[in-house]
Scaffold this active site. Structure first.
Site, PDB file in Angstrom:
ATOM      1  CG  ASP A  73      40.424  49.125  39.311  1.00 46.74           C
ATOM      2  OD1 ASP A  73      41.336  49.284  38.469  1.00 46.74           O
ATOM      3  OD2 ASP A  73      40.489  48.327  40.255  1.00 46.74           O
ATOM      4  N   GLY A 133      39.778  45.131  36.258  1.00 47.75           N
ATOM      5  CA  GLY A 133      40.771  44.123  36.577  1.00 47.75           C
ATOM      6  C   GLY A 133      40.536  42.860  35.782  1.00 47.75           C
ATOM      7  CG  ASN A 134      43.779  40.374  34.857  1.00 45.95           C
ATOM      8  OD1 ASN A 134      43.918  40.406  33.642  1.00 45.95           O
ATOM      9  ND2 ASN A 134      44.674  40.867  35.696  1.00 45.95           N
ATOM     10  CG  ASN A 147      35.081  40.872  39.973  1.00 53.03           C
ATOM     11  OD1 ASN A 147      34.241  40.247  39.356  1.00 53.03           O
ATOM     12  ND2 ASN A 147      35.587  40.448  41.119  1.00 53.03           N
ATOM     13  CB  ALA A 171      46.222  51.543  34.978  1.00 52.20           C
ATOM     14  CG  ASP A 172      46.264  47.410  39.053  1.00 49.04           C
ATOM     15  OD1 ASP A 172      47.275  47.674  38.380  1.00 49.04           O
ATOM     16  OD2 ASP A 172      46.014  46.262  39.465  1.00 49.04           O
ATOM     17  CB  THR A 207      43.490  38.562  39.289  1.00 50.39           C
ATOM     18  OG1 THR A 207      42.132  38.993  39.133  1.00 50.39           O
ATOM     19  CG2 THR A 207      43.689  37.248  38.563  1.00 50.39           C
ATOM     20  CB  THR A 235      41.405  16.882  52.371  1.00 53.69           C
ATOM     21  OG1 THR A 235      41.834  15.547  52.635  1.00 53.69           O
ATOM     22  CG2 THR A 235      42.055  17.385  51.086  1.00 53.69           C
TER      23      THR A 235
END
Length: 259
Positions: free
Chosen positions: A6, A8-9, A11, A108-109, A132, A184
């Site tokens: 699979d 992805g952007n 991994n 597709a995912d 992502t 912060t």
């Protein structure tokens, strides 16, 4: 054994199924500059580390939302495994009906997740994938993929704060004990994590209402992706976390198309 990928952007998730058991799951970075040989060497090292014999791989299936790496990935599979991979896309049997205005534009995912969840749960569904980008998908009991929502991912939101606000640091994505924070870093963590939980619950509640208005029963909400557990801990709408949903979906689609 079946090899599923699979892409992805951020991994590429790799999985090996022996019969119905997932015996290996690992990740490598997505890099459009990497050659097929570089990917091949990486993959073979991972196989060796996990005691997987490449010659035992009988089939390969790939889903990808990154078109510019596909030549290298497909060529790697053909060169190092001597197999023509199945690539999830138009013409591939999935068992679900895509009701998008233009089905070619569904990632597709998202299709793979819908296939897995429909086969496993067999009920109306809302599927959340924390990648992502964070995607929400609605699937009816009979397997109609209706569409959904796409949001910036949690890490994108955190990185945007760091990059656009000069005095704000880069932070680790962890949940602080309280919403009202006194530093912060923890204040940023509170805004990102608790804000995202609120976003998820609001979107899911609206999607549930729309599905019920269509005549569906109460949808089951399943989450997947790297940060699913972080959000699901405090979400009031997520019913189950399924970390390997996409890999399961690839295996199911492979079985539907292996002939």
């Amino acid at each position: 054994m079946i090899f599923v990928l699979d892409a992805g952007n951020t991994n590429i998730v790799l999985g090996i199924f022996k019969d119905n058991d997932l015996i290996m799951e690992c990740r490598i970075g997505t890099d459009a500059k990497r050659t097929s040989d570089e990917y091949g060497i990486q993959v073979l090292k991972l196989f060796s580390h996990n005691n997987i014999n490449p010659s035992h791989i009988k089939g390969v299936i790939i889903s990808s939302v990154v078109p510019n790496i596909m030549y290298s990935i497909e060529h790697m599979i053909r060169k190092y495994f001597n197999i023509d991979p199945i690539v999830v896309g138009p013409g591939v049997k999935t068992g679900i009906n895509i009701k998008y205005d233009n089905p070619k534009f569904v990632g597709a995912d998202r299709i793979v997740n819908a296939v897995a969840a429909h086969e496993i749960y067999k009920r109306p569904l809302i599927i959340i994938d924390f990648g992502t980008a964070t995607t929400f998908c609605a699937v009816t009991k009979k397997g109609d993929y209706l569409g959904g929502v796409i949001c910036p991912g949690i890490k994108i939101s955190a990185d945007a704060l760091f990059e656009k606000a000069a005095k704000l640091p880069r932070i680790e994505l962890v949940k602080p004990k309280k919403v009202i924070c006194k530093s912060t870093v923890t204040s940023m963590q509170s805004g990102i994590v608790y804000g995202y939980i609120g976003q998820v619950d609001y979107i899911v509640s609206k999607m549930k209402r729309e599905l019920i208005e269509l005549g569906e029963e109460e949808p089951f909400v399943v989450a997947t992706g790297g940060l699913a557990k972080l959000i699901a801990q405090d979400s009031e709408t997520i019913d189950e976390v399924s970390p390997f949903l996409t890999l399961e979906g690839l295996k199911i689609i492979y079985e539907k198309n292996k002939e």
